[in-house]
Structures are given as C-alpha cells and as structure tokens.
Design an enzyme around this catalytic site. Structure first.
Site, PDB file in Angstrom:
ATOM      1  N   LYS A 196       0.851  -1.200   0.000  1.00 53.44           N
ATOM      2  CA  LYS A 196       0.000   0.000   0.000  1.00 53.44           C
ATOM      3  C   LYS A 196       0.890   1.254   0.000  1.00 53.44           C
ATOM      4  O   LYS A 196       0.756   2.115  -0.867  1.00 53.44           O
ATOM      5  CB  LYS A 196      -0.893   0.010   1.248  1.00 53.44           C
ATOM      6  N   ASN A 197       1.809   1.303   0.960  1.00 55.09           N
ATOM      7  CA  ASN A 197       2.627   2.513   1.090  1.00 55.09           C
ATOM      8  C   ASN A 197       3.691   2.624   0.004  1.00 55.09           C
ATOM      9  O   ASN A 197       4.310   3.674  -0.161  1.00 55.09           O
ATOM     10  CB  ASN A 197       3.271   2.571   2.478  1.00 55.09           C
TER      11      ASN A 197
ATOM     12  N   CYS B 230      -5.774  12.754  13.105  1.00 57.15           N
ATOM     13  CA  CYS B 230      -6.327  11.496  12.607  1.00 57.15           C
ATOM     14  C   CYS B 230      -6.417  10.495  13.735  1.00 57.15           C
ATOM     15  O   CYS B 230      -6.157  10.815  14.884  1.00 57.15           O
ATOM     16  CB  CYS B 230      -5.537  10.991  11.424  1.00 57.15           C
TER      17      CYS B 230
ATOM     18  N   ARG C  69      -5.062  10.549   4.371  1.00 56.08           N
ATOM     19  CA  ARG C  69      -3.993  11.515   4.624  1.00 56.08           C
ATOM     20  C   ARG C  69      -2.957  11.567   3.509  1.00 56.08           C
ATOM     21  O   ARG C  69      -2.400  12.616   3.210  1.00 56.08           O
ATOM     22  CB  ARG C  69      -3.257  11.096   5.894  1.00 56.08           C
TER      23      ARG C  69
ATOM     24  N   ARG D 235      -1.126  14.427  13.477  1.00 58.75           N
ATOM     25  CA  ARG D 235      -0.030  14.223  12.521  1.00 58.75           C
ATOM     26  C   ARG D 235       0.271  15.538  11.815  1.00 58.75           C
ATOM     27  O   ARG D 235      -0.418  15.930  10.886  1.00 58.75           O
ATOM     28  CB  ARG D 235      -0.401  13.120  11.540  1.00 58.75           C
TER      29      ARG D 235
ATOM     30  N   ASP E 194       3.841   0.744  12.301  1.00 58.06           N
ATOM     31  CA  ASP E 194       2.652   0.114  11.711  1.00 58.06           C
ATOM     32  C   ASP E 194       2.488  -1.345  12.151  1.00 58.06           C
ATOM     33  O   ASP E 194       1.513  -1.996  11.774  1.00 58.06           O
ATOM     34  CB  ASP E 194       2.712   0.193  10.177  1.00 58.06           C
TER      35      ASP E 194
ATOM     36  N   ARG F 284      -9.206  -0.684   4.331  1.00 65.65           N
ATOM     37  CA  ARG F 284      -8.375   0.397   3.778  1.00 65.65           C
ATOM     38  C   ARG F 284      -6.985  -0.141   3.439  1.00 65.65           C
ATOM     39  O   ARG F 284      -6.328   0.369   2.533  1.00 65.65           O
ATOM     40  CB  ARG F 284      -8.219   1.527   4.803  1.00 65.65           C
TER      41      ARG F 284
HETATM   42  C1  UD1 Z   1       3.835   7.135   6.697  1.00 62.82           C
HETATM   43  C2  UD1 Z   1       3.015   5.894   6.416  1.00 62.82           C
HETATM   44  C3  UD1 Z   1       2.436   5.338   7.702  1.00 62.82           C
HETATM   45  C4  UD1 Z   1       3.549   5.104   8.719  1.00 62.82           C
HETATM   46  C5  UD1 Z   1       4.410   6.352   8.887  1.00 62.82           C
HETATM   47  C6  UD1 Z   1       5.625   6.114   9.768  1.00 62.82           C
HETATM   48  C7  UD1 Z   1       2.136   6.146   4.180  1.00 62.82           C
HETATM   49  C8  UD1 Z   1       0.961   6.423   3.326  1.00 62.82           C
HETATM   50  N1  UD1 Z   1       1.959   6.233   5.500  1.00 62.82           N
HETATM   51  O1  UD1 Z   1       2.960   8.099   7.266  1.00 62.82           O
HETATM   52  O2  UD1 Z   1       1.766   4.112   7.404  1.00 62.82           O
HETATM   53  O3  UD1 Z   1       2.976   4.782   9.966  1.00 62.82           O
HETATM   54  O4  UD1 Z   1       4.885   6.801   7.608  1.00 62.82           O
HETATM   55  O5  UD1 Z   1       6.393   5.077   9.280  1.00 62.82           O
HETATM   56  O6  UD1 Z   1       3.206   5.830   3.692  1.00 62.82           O
HETATM   57  N2  UD1 Z   1       5.636  14.894  11.569  1.00 62.82           N
HETATM   58  C9  UD1 Z   1       5.776  16.202  11.983  1.00 62.82           C
HETATM   59  N3  UD1 Z   1       5.845  17.177  11.011  1.00 62.82           N
HETATM   60  C10 UD1 Z   1       5.793  16.890   9.683  1.00 62.82           C
HETATM   61  C11 UD1 Z   1       5.659  15.555   9.282  1.00 62.82           C
HETATM   62  C12 UD1 Z   1       5.593  14.567  10.239  1.00 62.82           C
HETATM   63  O7  UD1 Z   1       5.820  16.495  13.168  1.00 62.82           O
HETATM   64  O8  UD1 Z   1       5.834  17.834   8.865  1.00 62.82           O
HETATM   65  C13 UD1 Z   1       5.485  13.828  12.579  1.00 62.82           C
HETATM   66  C14 UD1 Z   1       4.044  13.287  12.524  1.00 62.82           C
HETATM   67  O9  UD1 Z   1       3.187  14.041  13.341  1.00 62.82           O
HETATM   68  C15 UD1 Z   1       4.205  11.880  13.007  1.00 62.82           C
HETATM   69  C16 UD1 Z   1       5.661  11.517  12.620  1.00 62.82           C
HETATM   70  O10 UD1 Z   1       6.310  12.723  12.265  1.00 62.82           O
HETATM   71  O11 UD1 Z   1       4.083  11.848  14.411  1.00 62.82           O
HETATM   72  C17 UD1 Z   1       5.750  10.535  11.467  1.00 62.82           C
HETATM   73  O12 UD1 Z   1       5.169  11.096  10.303  1.00 62.82           O
HETATM   74  P1  UD1 Z   1       5.609  10.644   8.851  1.00 62.82           P
HETATM   75  O13 UD1 Z   1       6.909   9.904   8.915  1.00 62.82           O
HETATM   76  O14 UD1 Z   1       5.534  11.819   7.962  1.00 62.82           O
HETATM   77  O15 UD1 Z   1       4.493   9.583   8.480  1.00 62.82           O
HETATM   78  P2  UD1 Z   1       3.397   9.643   7.327  1.00 62.82           P
HETATM   79  O16 UD1 Z   1       4.027   9.997   6.027  1.00 62.82           O
HETATM   80  O17 UD1 Z   1       2.237  10.433   7.788  1.00 62.82           O
END
Ligand code: UD1
Length: 441
Positions: free
Chosen positions: A22-23, A116, A92, A121, A319, A412
């Site tokens: 998926k990711n 979420c 998201r 996030r 995850d 999902r």
């Molecule tokens: C992606 C994955 C999700 C996985 C996660 C961590 C997809 C579609 N989703 O989510 O399944 O659980 O990586 O491996 O691939 N953060 C900030 N500021 C930012 C961006 C992130 O503070 O600008 C924080 C978020 O609040 C969160 C953490 O960093 O607590 C991880 O976020 P991120 O690594 O960006 O995960 P996603 O891309 O949302």
C-alpha cells in the site's frame, strides 16, 4: 458494510502470499503526475486507500484504469492543481500529491490534513521545506497553497529535523522541480529511508530523473534532470511488509506455522525489510527459516514476553506496534511496547480490553501487557487500519465468537484479509451488517 465474524481459538497454518505494498504504491501513484505519459503499476493491492488515491487522481483530470491488480494512470489530460476536501479527507496520503502537483503546474492547492485516528499528525516540515525551496506557502480556507516559486529564495541544502516519510516524498518531487528550474543540485539531510521511499527513488532514477541517496547518512541529492520519454512506463510494486508482518504476528499469536512467500530481490525482500521483526520473533522463541524466496515461521506453545520500541526504519515499524501488543497478550508475563512515532496510537487497546486482555497504557507512550490471560470472544470495533488488524489477531486467539464491525478501517489496508485467514485455517467469515429496524412503538 461487511462485518467479520471469527470463532476462536485458531491456529494459522499454510502458505501466505503477500499483497502489493500500500505505502509503496501510493507514492508511485503520486509520481504519475510528473510523467506526462501512461504509467502502469503492477501488483497494486485492491484496497480502499488505493481506490481513494485513484479517485483523487481522476478528480484532477487523470484517466485511470484498475484491472486485475494493475493500475494504469494517464496523466496527460490532467487539468487541475487543486484536490477537493471531500476526497482528501478520506486519506492523509493525499497530501503527498502536493509535491507532484507543484512539479507539474508550479503550484498546488491541497487541503490541510487534520488530526487522525492515531494522533495529531503535523505537516509543519512539509510547509517549511516548501518555503526553503523558494515557494510562497499560504493557508487559506483550510487549504495549503504552495505557489510563486522564486529561484532567488532557494536554499539548496536542507536538513530535516525528523526523518518524516511524507515530507521526504514531497521534498523529492519539489526538489526535482527546483533542481530542473535552477539547474542546481539540491541536497536533503536526515531524510526517511523506508523501503517504500527508496523504491520510489529507484523508480524515478530508472525513468531518467537524476538523484542519488546514501542510506547510512540519510542524504538525498537531486540533480537537474527531466524524465526520460517513454510512451508507457511499467513498474512492479514491492510486497507489503506491513501486511506480511501482520500475518507473521498473527501466526505467532495463534501458535501456528506459516510459510510467507518472499521477493527474491534482496534489497526489497521481506527478509531484509522486516529484519527487526524477525529478530524480535526469534528472540522470543519463534523458529524462523529463510529460504531463497520464502520465510517459514513455527511458533511453539511457550513464547517469551518481550520489550520493543518502534522507531523510523530500519527499526521496528510503528505500523506493527498494535499487532505486537496483540501478540504480547498471548504470551505469559509482562511485555512492554513503546510507541515513539505517533502521539496517540493506542486507541485500539480499549477493544482488546473488551476481549479480556490486561493492558495498561502509560501517557500514550507505552503499553504494559500482562499477557497469557485467556481472551473471550466479544463484539469489537476496528479503530484504524493497524489497530483493526491487531483486534482481528486478538479475536483469532480468543475463545468463542467475536463480531468485528467498522471493518472499513481494515479494508483500507488489507486485501481479502478474511479469505486469506480462512485459507490459513481460521474459522472466520464476512457477513453483511444487519441494519437495525426502528419501529414507531
Ligand atoms: C507514513 C506511512 C504510515 C507510517 C508512517 C511512519 C504512508 C501512506 N503512511 O505516514 O503508514 O505509519 O509513515 O512510518 O506511507 N511529523 C511532523 N511534522 C511533519 C511531518 C511529520 O511532526 O511535517 C510527525 C508526525 O506528526 C508523526 C511523525 O512525524 O508523528 C511521522 O510522520 P511521517 O513519517 O511523515 O508519516 P506519514 O508519512 O504520515
């Protein structure tokens, strides 16, 4: 919506073939926008999040066709750089289109994602990176608007304050645009190096975009380039390490014996991408055998309690945190599972308590599981994708009948999960939810 009925306890046995990631598929789908041609992605899982992404791409004008787990995206007719809130609110990962829309149009309007089911996030770093790369960033009527690129404002060397997966995807697409426009090299430090990200980079490089990465140093360098022309770009998706990990954990929680088909391409094999899971499982007493294209797991009756902490790749994946908690409930003794990525990822624990588990969540940071207590079937509700999978694992181990609702969350991320569990011997089936008849009396 279908609900899932499971009668336990079960023990999973047999062969399991993982779905496409998926990711892994989502960023490749986002990248279709930067290629002004047809892209065919094979082994795309038939799950809700993929269909949502397909609708979002269609919403901006792409033509998409999904047949037999292959998705063809034609981005030539794309006409809009704005994503609607209606579609974006379903997933998201739609925010990841920000970078590819900017690559194509020089600007993008994407709804600001709210909180979420697993926490607040944030996307502050996505916005900060856009500004560092010379864009004007505004928030207006709930949308993030990235526009008005000014080459004079470009910072060519940027350090992330955390290796965010989403921000790395957007930075990649924005960086490709800026490198092309300025003819300068863009360097990012402290980027995410999850396999789904490096697979995206490999895919982009293969199709003519110049970038190089150093995994040990977490550095991504992007050079001025254009995509190589091709009338049809084809790519095979990698296996879904989170789905495979979920089934591996389910097999251990049910003291089963399964053979997981693996990819023989070493870099993206499950043997490599799930190495921390295999280390954990083997440390608690699960027998693990690695073949050239399979992994065999045998879980004995007595497993050892454990401690594990989630962290960014290559550490233990967040995850798989909920599934690890379910596993811990099946093992006698105290296990401690620490969550260090998301700030509210234990919501599903309430449902495990309904099945009779003994779990204390401390400050939303870690779960202390007093495992080995017999679980009893109950009506339960899927809270989010991975939390839902963890609840499903617990119902497999519980004695008696459980009925799982709100299964949309599970669908999902998991293709044919009930069929796959049933093939592994679980006493499980889907049924249409009964609609309550309301009478006037
Ligand atoms: C992606 C994955 C999700 C996985 C996660 C961590 C997809 C579609 N989703 O989510 O399944 O659980 O990586 O491996 O691939 N953060 C900030 N500021 C930012 C961006 C992130 O503070 O600008 C924080 C978020 O609040 C969160 C953490 O960093 O607590 C991880 O976020 P991120 O690594 O960006 O995960 P996603 O891309 O949302």
């Amino acid at each position: 919506m279908k609900r899932i009925v499971c009668e336990g306890p079960n023990s999973l046995r047999g062969e399991f073939i993982p779905q496409g990631s998926k990711n892994g598929a989502l960023p490749i789908l986002a990248s279709c926008i930067i290629f002004d041609t047809l892209v065919k992605i094979n082994n795309v899982p038939d799950i809700q999040d993929i269909h949502t992404m397909k609708s979002i791409l269609e919403g901006v004008g792409c033509k998409c066709e999904y047949v037999n787990n292959s998705l063809i995206v034609d981005s030539r007719p794309i006409k809009s750089y704005q994503i609607s809130w209606e579609l974006a609110s379903k997933m998201r990962a739609s925010f990841d289109l920000l970078g590819s829309l900017v690559y194509r149009f020089g600007k993008a309007i994407v709804p600001f994602p709210g909180g979420c089911l697993i926490g607040n996030r944030k996307v502050d770093m996505h916005l900060w990176i856009s500004k560092q790369l010379g864009f004007n960033v505004k928030i207006d009527s709930g949308n993030v608007i990235v526009e008005d690129f000014n080459p004079k404002n470009v910072n060519t060397e940027i350090s992330f304050w955390l290796p965010s997966v989403g921000a790395t995807k957007n930075a990649t697409f924005l960086g490709l645009f800026v490198a092309k426009e300025t003819r300068k090299k863009i360097i990012f430090h402290n980027v995410a190096i999850e396999p789904e990200i490096t697979y995206l980079w490999d895919f982009l490089s293969y199709n003519g975009l110049k970038l190089s990465y150093n995994l040990d140093k977490r550095i991504l360098e992007i050079f001025p380039s254009e995509p190589k022309f091709s009338s049809l770009i084809m790519v095979d998706n990698i296996y879904d390490r989170i789905e495979a990990g979920t089934f591996a954990i389910a097999a251990c929680a049910t003291r089963g014996n399964i053979i997981i088909k693996d990819n023989d391409q070493e870099k993206y094999s499950l043997k490599v991408t799930l190495s921390r899971l295999w280390e954990l499982l083997s440390s608690i007493g699960v027998e693990i055998g690695f073949g050239s294209d399979y992994i065999e797991l045998k879980a004995k009756n007595r497993l050892k309690s454990f401690e594990v902490s989630t962290d960014v790749y290559p550490s233990f994946p967040t995850d798989l945190q909920p599934q690890a908690v379910s596993l811990a409930t099946s093992i006698e003794g105290i296990s401690v599972i620490v969550e260090s990525i998301f700030d509210d990822r234990f919501v599903y624990v309430g449902e495990l308590l309904r099945l009779g588990a003994d779990i204390n969540v401390v400050n939303n940071k870690f779960a202390i599981v007093n495992g080995g207590k017999k679980l009893n079937g109950a009506p339960v509700k899927a809270t989010d994708i991975r939390g839902g999978a963890a609840i499903l694992i617990a119902t497999l181990t519980a004695e008696g009948k459980s009925i799982l609702t709100n299964t949309y969350q599970i669908y999902r991320g998991y293709e044919k999960i009930v069929e796959k569990l049933s093939k592994l011997g679980a006493n499980i089936f889907e049924e249409t939810e009964k609609i309550l008849e309301v009478s006037n009396v």
